[in-house]
Structure formats: structure tokens, C-alpha cells
Design an enzyme around this catalytic site. Structure first.
Site, PDB file in Angstrom:
ATOM      1  N   TYR A  92      42.741  66.013  60.144  1.00 13.69           N
ATOM      2  CA  TYR A  92      42.168  66.695  61.296  1.00 13.69           C
ATOM      3  C   TYR A  92      42.798  66.075  62.535  1.00 13.69           C
ATOM      4  O   TYR A  92      42.838  64.839  62.672  1.00 13.69           O
ATOM      5  CB  TYR A  92      40.657  66.511  61.370  1.00 13.69           C
ATOM      6  CG  TYR A  92      39.849  67.448  60.502  1.00 13.69           C
ATOM      7  CD1 TYR A  92      38.533  67.132  60.154  1.00 13.69           C
ATOM      8  CD2 TYR A  92      40.359  68.654  60.040  1.00 13.69           C
ATOM      9  CE1 TYR A  92      37.761  67.982  59.372  1.00 13.69           C
ATOM     10  CE2 TYR A  92      39.614  69.508  59.258  1.00 13.69           C
ATOM     11  CZ  TYR A  92      38.310  69.169  58.920  1.00 13.69           C
ATOM     12  OH  TYR A  92      37.571  70.016  58.150  1.00 13.69           O
ATOM     13  N   LYS A 141      33.713  61.239  74.365  1.00 12.55           N
ATOM     14  CA  LYS A 141      34.791  61.257  75.342  1.00 12.55           C
ATOM     15  C   LYS A 141      34.354  62.028  76.584  1.00 12.55           C
ATOM     16  O   LYS A 141      33.658  63.038  76.467  1.00 12.55           O
ATOM     17  CB  LYS A 141      36.044  61.934  74.763  1.00 12.55           C
ATOM     18  CG  LYS A 141      36.611  61.276  73.511  1.00 12.55           C
ATOM     19  CD  LYS A 141      37.758  62.099  72.920  1.00 12.55           C
ATOM     20  CE  LYS A 141      38.285  61.471  71.639  1.00 12.55           C
ATOM     21  NZ  LYS A 141      39.333  62.311  71.002  1.00 12.55           N
ATOM     22  N   LYS A 195      28.809  53.342  66.578  1.00 17.05           N
ATOM     23  CA  LYS A 195      28.876  52.947  65.170  1.00 17.05           C
ATOM     24  C   LYS A 195      27.486  53.032  64.538  1.00 17.05           C
ATOM     25  O   LYS A 195      26.538  52.412  65.018  1.00 17.05           O
ATOM     26  CB  LYS A 195      29.390  51.509  65.045  1.00 17.05           C
ATOM     27  CG  LYS A 195      30.815  51.318  65.492  1.00 17.05           C
ATOM     28  CD  LYS A 195      31.825  51.937  64.556  1.00 17.05           C
ATOM     29  CE  LYS A 195      31.819  51.296  63.199  1.00 17.05           C
ATOM     30  NZ  LYS A 195      32.262  49.911  63.201  1.00 17.05           N
ATOM     31  N   CYS A 215      34.625  34.551  23.342  1.00 18.53           N
ATOM     32  CA  CYS A 215      33.536  35.019  24.203  1.00 18.53           C
ATOM     33  C   CYS A 215      33.658  36.537  24.332  1.00 18.53           C
ATOM     34  O   CYS A 215      34.700  37.030  24.804  1.00 18.53           O
ATOM     35  CB  CYS A 215      33.627  34.364  25.577  1.00 18.53           C
ATOM     36  SG  CYS A 215      32.454  35.040  26.766  1.00 18.53           S
ATOM     37  N   GLU A 224      32.227  64.118  68.875  1.00 18.56           N
ATOM     38  CA  GLU A 224      32.846  64.507  67.605  1.00 18.56           C
ATOM     39  C   GLU A 224      32.568  63.447  66.551  1.00 18.56           C
ATOM     40  O   GLU A 224      32.301  62.280  66.856  1.00 18.56           O
ATOM     41  CB  GLU A 224      34.349  64.704  67.789  1.00 18.56           C
ATOM     42  CG  GLU A 224      35.062  63.475  68.276  1.00 18.56           C
ATOM     43  CD  GLU A 224      36.490  63.761  68.697  1.00 18.56           C
ATOM     44  OE1 GLU A 224      37.085  62.900  69.353  1.00 18.56           O
ATOM     45  OE2 GLU A 224      37.012  64.837  68.373  1.00 18.56           O
ATOM     46  N   ALA A 260      30.014  45.599  59.311  1.00 15.44           N
ATOM     47  CA  ALA A 260      29.055  44.912  60.170  1.00 15.44           C
ATOM     48  C   ALA A 260      29.493  43.474  60.435  1.00 15.44           C
ATOM     49  O   ALA A 260      29.323  42.949  61.536  1.00 15.44           O
ATOM     50  CB  ALA A 260      27.672  44.931  59.524  1.00 15.44           C
ATOM     51  N   GLN A 261      30.070  42.830  59.423  1.00 16.68           N
ATOM     52  CA  GLN A 261      30.515  41.453  59.609  1.00 16.68           C
ATOM     53  C   GLN A 261      31.672  41.387  60.594  1.00 16.68           C
ATOM     54  O   GLN A 261      31.715  40.533  61.481  1.00 16.68           O
ATOM     55  CB  GLN A 261      30.939  40.856  58.271  1.00 16.68           C
ATOM     56  CG  GLN A 261      31.375  39.396  58.389  1.00 16.68           C
ATOM     57  CD  GLN A 261      31.774  38.809  57.078  1.00 16.68           C
ATOM     58  OE1 GLN A 261      31.505  39.389  56.034  1.00 16.68           O
ATOM     59  NE2 GLN A 261      32.411  37.667  57.105  1.00 16.68           N
ATOM     60  N   TYR A 262      32.615  42.306  60.453  1.00 15.73           N
ATOM     61  CA  TYR A 262      33.744  42.343  61.390  1.00 15.73           C
ATOM     62  C   TYR A 262      33.243  42.547  62.820  1.00 15.73           C
ATOM     63  O   TYR A 262      33.675  41.864  63.756  1.00 15.73           O
ATOM     64  CB  TYR A 262      34.714  43.465  61.000  1.00 15.73           C
ATOM     65  CG  TYR A 262      35.877  43.572  61.943  1.00 15.73           C
ATOM     66  CD1 TYR A 262      35.789  44.337  63.115  1.00 15.73           C
ATOM     67  CD2 TYR A 262      37.049  42.884  61.691  1.00 15.73           C
ATOM     68  CE1 TYR A 262      36.847  44.413  63.995  1.00 15.73           C
ATOM     69  CE2 TYR A 262      38.114  42.952  62.581  1.00 15.73           C
ATOM     70  CZ  TYR A 262      38.008  43.710  63.727  1.00 15.73           C
ATOM     71  OH  TYR A 262      39.050  43.767  64.593  1.00 15.73           O
ATOM     72  N   ASP A 263      32.322  43.500  62.981  1.00 15.66           N
ATOM     73  CA  ASP A 263      31.798  43.789  64.312  1.00 15.66           C
ATOM     74  C   ASP A 263      31.097  42.575  64.905  1.00 15.66           C
ATOM     75  O   ASP A 263      31.205  42.294  66.111  1.00 15.66           O
ATOM     76  CB  ASP A 263      30.853  44.980  64.253  1.00 15.66           C
ATOM     77  CG  ASP A 263      31.585  46.272  63.893  1.00 15.66           C
ATOM     78  OD1 ASP A 263      30.933  47.176  63.332  1.00 15.66           O
ATOM     79  OD2 ASP A 263      32.796  46.372  64.158  1.00 15.66           O
ATOM     80  N   LEU A 312      39.453  52.099  70.386  1.00 18.34           N
ATOM     81  CA  LEU A 312      38.210  52.469  71.064  1.00 18.34           C
ATOM     82  C   LEU A 312      37.264  51.288  71.075  1.00 18.34           C
ATOM     83  O   LEU A 312      37.182  50.538  70.096  1.00 18.34           O
ATOM     84  CB  LEU A 312      37.524  53.638  70.352  1.00 18.34           C
ATOM     85  CG  LEU A 312      38.171  55.018  70.450  1.00 18.34           C
ATOM     86  CD1 LEU A 312      37.367  56.017  69.635  1.00 18.34           C
ATOM     87  CD2 LEU A 312      38.284  55.476  71.892  1.00 18.34           C
ATOM     88  N   CYS A 367      26.458  30.616  28.041  1.00 20.14           N
ATOM     89  CA  CYS A 367      27.054  31.923  28.314  1.00 20.14           C
ATOM     90  C   CYS A 367      26.205  33.018  27.682  1.00 20.14           C
ATOM     91  O   CYS A 367      25.907  32.956  26.483  1.00 20.14           O
ATOM     92  CB  CYS A 367      28.480  31.963  27.757  1.00 20.14           C
ATOM     93  SG  CYS A 367      29.257  33.590  27.852  1.00 20.14           S
ATOM     94  N   CYS A 377      28.194  34.616  24.639  1.00 18.82           N
ATOM     95  CA  CYS A 377      28.570  33.914  23.401  1.00 18.82           C
ATOM     96  C   CYS A 377      27.758  32.664  23.115  1.00 18.82           C
ATOM     97  O   CYS A 377      27.886  32.071  22.040  1.00 18.82           O
ATOM     98  CB  CYS A 377      30.058  33.549  23.434  1.00 18.82           C
ATOM     99  SG  CYS A 377      30.495  32.323  24.694  1.00 18.82           S
TER     100      CYS A 377
END
Length: 834
Positions: free
Chosen positions: A252, A318, A342, A461, A142, A62-65, A111, A436, A439
Site C-alpha cells: 500500500y 498527519k 502506538k 533423552c 490512517e 514495548a521494551q524498545y519504546d 515518525l 529431566c 528421561c
């Protein structure tokens, strides 16, 4: 990225919203637009390289898109700034080093994407306008396989080439690897094949096989693979085809490029023809006449996306007719006659029970959410990283919130934010702990401005010790098969998940404890569990049920049996008798939200209900588990491992197997390495300044030296054996071993070469002196013959190890395979020395 250029992954900043971000609001200013375009282009290109070249995605789908959408909008508003090589105008991908580049017979396009049914309809309208009024359009729909695009070339019916998509014009030659995929035929099933046939398809890892692979890796104590797509890509692009052959890849085919001697009128006709030729086609496609039917197809598979044999991330649409495809044409990167719908990342809501922190091997402290278990993207999730305290504040989540959870890229759990309307006032803010959790050492940023906090207690630790023990047991170090992540946690940090269990307890779940005596059956907490559910009667597993934090039966904190790693080789079965860990309770393979306290190295005592006395009695006492006995055996074997493996096991920064072998070969003992000064270490062949400084600094730390001394006192080998009269018979020679040998493992052969002063190489070249050939040697043997190199069988290899190369360089020596290296114009380095 499949065919549409998507990226799966994580660990990158959230995308800017093109509708609200100040950078896009100023898009009318060419300078600000130019800066933002450059920034977006750099981010997208880095994500593409990570995904295609390194098979290591770093950005969610989603970020890339979102980034690509924003770039397209900016370029549309500022056409003078749009470049021909922009990521929006090119097919994504590249040829990785180590693979021969191959030009496709016909270009492979990408695409364009649609993210809503409205965008699908808009694409259909544009296509209809391009075809003219009254055009009768059919849509082939498809499933979009989440895999790696492949181009297969058949000449006269015989498979001659397999190539990745690359940049659409040039891809990587992976023919040898493609031939190992079971469902790819070497020959078409026809007596009249086309002279040339270029077939496009997708390589994928079937989900069932992927789950089985990860199960095997879990049992072997190996890290699991992240997702099927990346595993398929990494498996196909192995330099050694035997690795590819060991993976259950499938293909495929879905398209066609050059096809000489065969006439085809439509995409659906292509599918039928490919299937008739014996090529593997997907059963999940339909030709539809109306957009309403296309919508139905998309919606159906959106609801059933986990019901098929492979991962999908959308639907490919297509125009079926080739004549209509030709009329519509293509842009510089994508056809106008196709589009990829998508699916949005799957999102669910769940209760955030707590925010806790995890300490990694290097001391980095990372907050993570503990949630009510919920199924998302096909798997049950109950934890999700929050990266750092600033990310918690940015998302605005409170402990007790109902939160929106997404599996970014269908892989990585991500908390998006709270559902504020459901708050009731009981929620509370997260505060980064000052100490921490493993520890108790004060934690904080190592320097001003750091977002990451760290625990400085590297010595003891528990969380850091866990990482070091797991690393010491890994295949590249001591190779202790039965000491994986879970066993390492049990030894070093057995209460690691206690806080998660208590958070679940506060959220209304229960914790089950094993009963230790018949008297426990008289307690009011006593229950019987059968098939994951509490039952009335005596037929089941007797347990104690804890429902509140102040229950006196709740186990006290444990003292780890391994605190720094120094006593690892001194452990006895009795030391491990009382060790238990906290595990999520499961029913039918799914976590329920309840927890169980589970012994790790000994079995639970078993109890049986006797009807006559109406009482529970102990049937069998606790006993040492088989895996615990195996651990003892493996630790005993590890004591005898060669020096280089001990060096790797110490977790010295930058010292991996290659540097460790160089140090072990040059110095022969831990004492000699420890006593070497910085200049000596730097001058060591295969070491260099950075590694030398790291080794020198490591031995300056008191507890590091104490660890080495403790292991030595426990019998761990600290010097390689050197036989009397031992000579470095392979000094300056390069040897390649290929195929299986009877008396040597792969690592054993490598160690034999290196210990005698030689270089064990993984590739054959003109600089190779000897090639040792075992069973199923493959292409390396062919290349050695082509280069006229000296080839040895196993007997010849043993003779070479013992005596070195023959003085006269003759090729009729026992074990040599007739390559006349003396007369060859490509004489090996060894022959030149002779």
C-alpha cells in the site's frame, strides 16, 4: 520497525523503568548518565541491526519504546551528552551486505511516537502553536501497517527502481524483487505521467495469506514463520527474486517524495492521485476536523485491529495540508506535522494451571506456563515461556495464580506477573525439577553460575532424540517429507504433552479417549461427541471421558519406539500400531482446554450404533494411515541418499550441508572420515580446525559409532558410488547453475558439480568458469553475458560433467553459447587455465 522505529521480538532483559531505576535517579551525575546513555545506545542499536539488517528481531515493541523513552529523557536532562548520531536523532536502518546501495531522491524520515491520547493532544497543541492562532487544521488518519517501508521510483510512468528505506538517505536496491509483487504496477495508468515520481509505501504480508503459508509449512513438516512483518521483510530481501515471487506480498502506498510535473496541495489529494494512477492505496483512511473524531478513530481501530487485511500496530496522524506541513518542518529524523500513535501490547488475564519444563535438542531445560486457553492479539494461547527458574522468581508467579498475559510484539506470549488480589491461598510455588521430565536423568547447571539447567543424557533423552530425529528428516539432511515435528514426537516422546493434559484435568477440563471395543460403550465414562460438544443419542463420535487423574482408564506411560535413533530405518507399521499422542481438543478451530488421546500412525477403529439391538458395534478395525505408508516409502528412499546428507543427519556440531559436502567429496566414505586423524581433517578443503575437532570428537563417543553402524546395517548408504574410471572432471572449476533444468534438481546439479571436484557457486563473478542456464534463468544469465563467461545449456552441462572443459576452449562446441571467451578481456578462470 515500520516508519516509527519499533522492534518486535523477545529474549532480552526487561527494560529499566525510567521513573524508578537507580541509573536514571542519578541522571544529574554526568558520569552515571553518560554510562547509562552508552548502555541504552548499544542496546537500541543492536536491536535495530537485528530488526532491519537480519530480519530477526530480538526485542519486544514495548521494551524498545521504553528504552528509547529513557534515552530521550536522559539526553534532555544532560544535553551536553546528546550526540548527533544518537538513535533518538537518526532514522533507523542500514543496507545489508549483498544489496546495492541507492540514494533516495528525497530523504525518508521516521515518525515520533505517542502512547496515549494525551500525548496525541499534546502533539496537536504543538502543531497548532507552530501554525499560529486561528489556523484551520485537518488531520489525515490512517492505519499504521506493520511492514517494511519501500520507495518506488517511476520515470515517465515506468517503474525503474524499488529501494528499502535504509537509514533514510540510502537504502537497498530490491527492484527485481519489487517487480514480482502482484499489486505493484510496472507502468502508471496515465497518458501524461510525471517525468519523475517517488512514491513511499509499505510492503506487507496479508494475514490470510500468511496463515495459509504457515499451514503449508506445517503440512510439509517445516518450521512456521514467526509473524507477517518479519516474513515480508525476509521475502523482499531475498537474493533470488523467484523466492519473493513465491510469497504473496502486497504493497500500500501512502506518501510521495519527488514529483516533477504534478502539483498537489494535500496528503488526501496525494491519495486520490496515486489511486488514479493505478497505484495500490489503503482504503483505511479518513480526513477529520476535530481531535474528538481523531480519538474515536483511534479507539475504534484499537478494538477492531484484527478485522483488516494486514497487521497494524497503531495509527498514523498527519496534518493534511502540504502548506502547513512545510511551515511546521521536521527535526533531524522526524516531521513535526505527523505522529504515530502506538497501541499498547494486548494484555489479558488467565489462570496459570501449572509450570512445567521443556527439554530442547541440546538438553537445555526451560520452564513454561500452562494456562487456561485465552485469546490475545488474534490467536488462542495456552502456553508461554518463562525462560528459567530465576525469571519465575523475578515475576513472582505461583501455580494457580490469575496472571496477566501479553503477546509481546503481538507475537510472543509473555506472562507479565500475577494478579495478587485474586489469590485464595491454594496457589503454590514452582520448584525446578531435579530430574529431566523426559528421561529422569538428574539435571542442573553445567557450571557454577549458569542460569540455564541442562539434561546430560544426550544419548537417549526422548526430548533430545526428538530434536535429532526431526533434524535428520529435515530438507538439508535425509529430506524425509512425512517426518516432521509431530511425527518425531510420536516416535521418540509420545507422552510429551501428557503433563499439560493432566494439568488441564486438574483445572476442571476433561480428556477424551478413543473406544477400543464395543464393551467400552457400557462404561459410565462413555460419551458421544459431535462438532466438539457432547450430545445425547447415537449420532456422533463415541469416546471415553476422563475427569480425574486416578481414573484407571487413563493410559499408562508409553515406551518410545525410537530411543536413540539407531532403529529409525528398521521400523515397521506393526511397531507403530499402539503409538498415541496427546492433543488439545479444538472446536471451530480454537482450543477448548480439553484434551484428546489420538493414535498417530493407525486410524481409530470406527463404531456405529445399531438401533434394532440398541448397541454400538465395531464397523471398521484400525488400519495403517496413508501418511504412515508414505513414511515407510520415504525412509526407504532415505537409505540411498548421498554421504553428505547422512553426515548432516548425524547432528555433528558445526557440520552443515557445506562442510558435509566437503568431507564427502574428500573422503568418499564414512569409514574414511572416521579413520582420518585431526590433522588430516583440518587440512581438508572447506573444513578447517573447528569443524575438524568437532567431527573427531563426535566419533570418539561410543554410542555415536553405534548409531552409524546401526544405520549402515539397516542399509543406509555410507559411501558414495564411484564409477570405474571416474575422473574429477571439474577439479578447480567454479560452476553456477541458474534456472530450471529438466534432468536435475537444484540440489542434484550441485551434487553433480561437487562430486566431480568442482565448486557449485550461487553467484556469478569474474572468477566463475561456467554458467549453466535453464528455464527462467533471469539476471545471472545477463551478468554472465556482460562478463563474457562461457554459458552452457543443459546438454552442454552434461557434456561438461562427463568430459570436463574442452581442451581448446572453443565456444562453438555443442551446448556452448557463443561467448568468445578466448578474445574477451574478462576471460574466465577456466580459459586462463587452458
Amino acid at each position: 520497525m515500520g516508519e516509527n522505529g519499533r522492534v518486535s521480538g523477545h529474549d532480552t532483559p526487561a527494560p529499566r523503568n525510567p521513573g524508578t531505576d537507580s541509573s536514571t535517579e542519578g541522571a544529574s551525575d554526568p558520569r552515571s548518565a553518560q554510562e547509562r546513555i552508552a548502555e541504552l545506545t548499544a542496546q537500541i542499536e543492536q536491536a535495530i541491526e537485528d530488526y532491519y539488517v537480519h530480519d530477526a528481531p530480538t526485542m519486544a515493541d514495548a521494551q524498545y519504546d521504553e528504552l528509547e523513552r529513557e534515552l530521550k529523557e536522559l539526553e534532555a536532562k544532560n544535553p551536553q551528552l546528546a550526540k548527533a548520531d544518537s538513535p533518538t536523532q537518526t532514522v533507523h536502518g542500514d543496507v545489508a551486505a549483498g544489496f546495492a546501495p541507492v540514494e533516495h531522491l528525497e530523504r525518508m524520515l521516521s515518525l515520533d511516537n505517542a502512547f496515549s491520547l494525551e500525548e496525541v493532544d499534546a502533539w496537536a497543541v504543538r502543531a497548532g502553536e507552530g501554525l499560529g492562532s486561528g489556523a484551520d487544521v485537518q488531520y489525515l488518519c490512517e492505519l499504521k501497517i506493520d511492514g517494511l517501508a519501500i520507495d518506488l521510483i517511476y520515470e515517465d510512468g515506468v517503474l525503474t527502481r524499488g529501494v528499502t528505506r535504509g537509514d533514510g538517505r540510502v537504502g537497498e536496491d530490491v527492484t527485481a524483487n519489487v517487480r514480482t509483487i502482484d499489486n505493484v504496477p510496472d507502468r502508471l495508468e496515465t497518458d501524461d505521467p510525471p517525468a519523475v515520481l517517488e512514491v513511499r509505501g509499505e510492503v506487507f504480508y496479508p494475514t490470510a495469506a500468511f496463515e495459509e503459508l504457515n499451514e503449508q509449512r506445517r503440512e510439509a513438516g517445516l518450521p512456521e514463520f514467526a509473524n507477517p512483518r518479519n516474513t515480508a521483510a525476509g521475502s523482499l530481501r531475498q537474493k533470488d527474486p523467484s523466492v519473493t515471487a513465491s510469497r504473496d506480498l502486497a504493497v500500500y502506498v501512502h506518501g510521495i517524495g519527488v514529483h516533477e510535473g504534478v502539483a498537489l496541495a494535500s496528503q488526501s489529494e496525494v491519495y486520490e492521485q496515486l489511486k488514479a494512477w493505478g497505484l495500490p492505496t489503503s482504503p483505511h483512511w479518513r480526513v477529520l476536523d476535530a481531535l474528538a473524531d481523531v480519538h474515536e478513530f483511534i479507539e475504534y481501530h484499537g478494538e477492531h485491529r484484527h478485522d483488516v487485511e494486514h497487521e497494524i500496530d497503531g495509527i498514523v496522524l498527519k496534518i493534511d495540508s502540504f502548506a502547513q506541513q512545510r511551515r511546521l518542518g521536521s527535526t533531524s529524523r522526524a516531521p513535526r506535522w505527523a505522529i504515530a500513535f502506538k497501541y499498547p501490547p494486548e494484555e489479558v488475564t488467565t489462570k496459570l494451571l501449572d509450570i512445567q519444563v521443556n527439554v530442547g535438542r541440546t538438553g537445555r531445560v526451560t520452564p513454561f506456563g500452562v494456562m487456561e486457553p485465552v485469546k490475545v492479539a488474534g490467536s488462542t494461547v495456552q502456553m508461554a515461556t518463562l525462560h528459567n527458574q530465576f525469571e519465575v522468581e523475578r515475576k513472582g508467579v505461583l501455580i494457580g495464580d490469575t496472571v496477566v498475559l501479553r503477546k509481546a510484539g503481538d507475537v510472543i506470549p509473555e506472562i507479565l506477573g500475577p494478579v495478587e488480589a485474586l489469590r485464595d491461598g491454594s496457589e503454590r510455588a514452582f520448584e525446578m525439577p531435579k530430574e529431566c521430565p523426559a528421561c529422569g536423568t538428574p539435571i542442573g547447571p553445567m557450571k557454577e553460575g549458569d542460569k540455564d539447567w541442562r539434561c546430560p543424557n544426550t544419548k537417549s533423552c526422548p526430548s533430545q532424540v526428538t530434536g535429532r530425529i526431526e533434524h535428520a528428516a529435515s530438507r538439508g539432511a535425509f529430506d524425509i517429507e512425512s517426518l516432521g515435528e509431530e511425527s518425531a514426537i510420536a516416535l521418540t516422546d509420545p507422552d510429551k504433552r501428557r503433563a499439560e493434559a493432566l494439568a488441564a484435568l486438574r483445572g476442571g477440563h476433561v480428556i477424551y479417549l478413543p473406544i477400543r471395543s464395543a464393551e467400552d460403550a457400557e462404561l459410565e465414562n462413555f460419551v458421544v461427541l459431535k462438532n466438539g460438544q457432547e450430545v445425547q443419542g447415537a449420532d456422533g463420535v463415541p469416546l471415553l471421558r476422563i475427569t480425574r487423574e486416578d481414573d484407571p482408564l487413563l493410559p499408562a506411560l508409553q515406551t518410545p519406539v525410537v530411543t536413540t535413533g539407531a532403529n529409525l530405518f528398521d521400523l515397521t507399521a506393526e511397531d507403530l500400531r499402539e503409538v498415541f499422542v496427546w492433543q488439545p481438543e479444538r472446536r471451530d478451530g480454537e482450543v477448548t482446554g480439553d484434551w484428546r488421546v489420538q493414535p498417530t500412525f493407525w486410524s481409530r477403529p470406527t463404531f456405529r450404533h445399531y438401533k434394532r439391538e440398541n448397541a454400538w458395534k465395531q464397523q471398521k478395525p484400525s488400519t495403517v494411515l496413508k501418511n504412515t505408508e508414505l513414511l515407510a516409502d520415504e525412509l526407504e528412499k532415505a537409505r540411498s541418499q548421498p554421504l553428505w546428507r547422512v553426515l548432516v543427519a548425524l547432528s555433528i556440531r558445526h557440520v552443515g550441508p557445506t562442510a558435509a559436502r566437503s568431507l564427502a567429496t574428500a573422503y568418499g566414505s564414512m569409514d574414511a572420515i572416521r579413520e582420518a586423524d585431526l590433522a588430516q581433517l583440518t587440512e581438508t578443503d572447506g573444513v578447517g580446525g573447528i569443524i575438524a575437532e568437532s567431527v573427531h570428537e563426535w566419533f570418539d563417543v561410543d554410542w555415536h559409532r553405534e548409531l552409524v553402524e546401526a544405520w549402515a546395517a539397516s542399509g543406509v548408504r555410507m559411501a558414495d558410488d564411484v564409477e570405474e574410471g571416474f575422473v574429477k572432471t571439474l577439479e578447480g572449476l567454479t560452476v553456477v547453475v541458474t534456472g530450471g533444468l529438466e534432468d536435475f534438481t537444484r540440489d542434484g546439479a550441485k551434487e553433480a558439480i561437487i562430486s566431480r571436484g568442482g565448486k557449485a557457486s550461487g553467484s556469478v563473478s569474474k572468477k566463475t568458469d561456467f554458467v549453466v542456464v535453464g528455464e527462467n534463468a533471469g539476471s545471472k544469465e545477463d551478468k554472465a553475458r556482460d562478463l563474457g563467461l562461457t554459458i552452457l545449456d543443459e546438454a552442454g552441462f552434461k557434456d561438461l560433467l562427463e568430459n570436463g572443459p574442452a581442451d581448446d576452449g572453443s565456444s562453438d562446441e555443442e551446448g556452448f553459447d557463443g561467448a568468445d571467451t578466448e578474445d574477451s578481456s574478462d576471460a574466465s578462470a577456466a580459459d586462463q587455465k587452458k
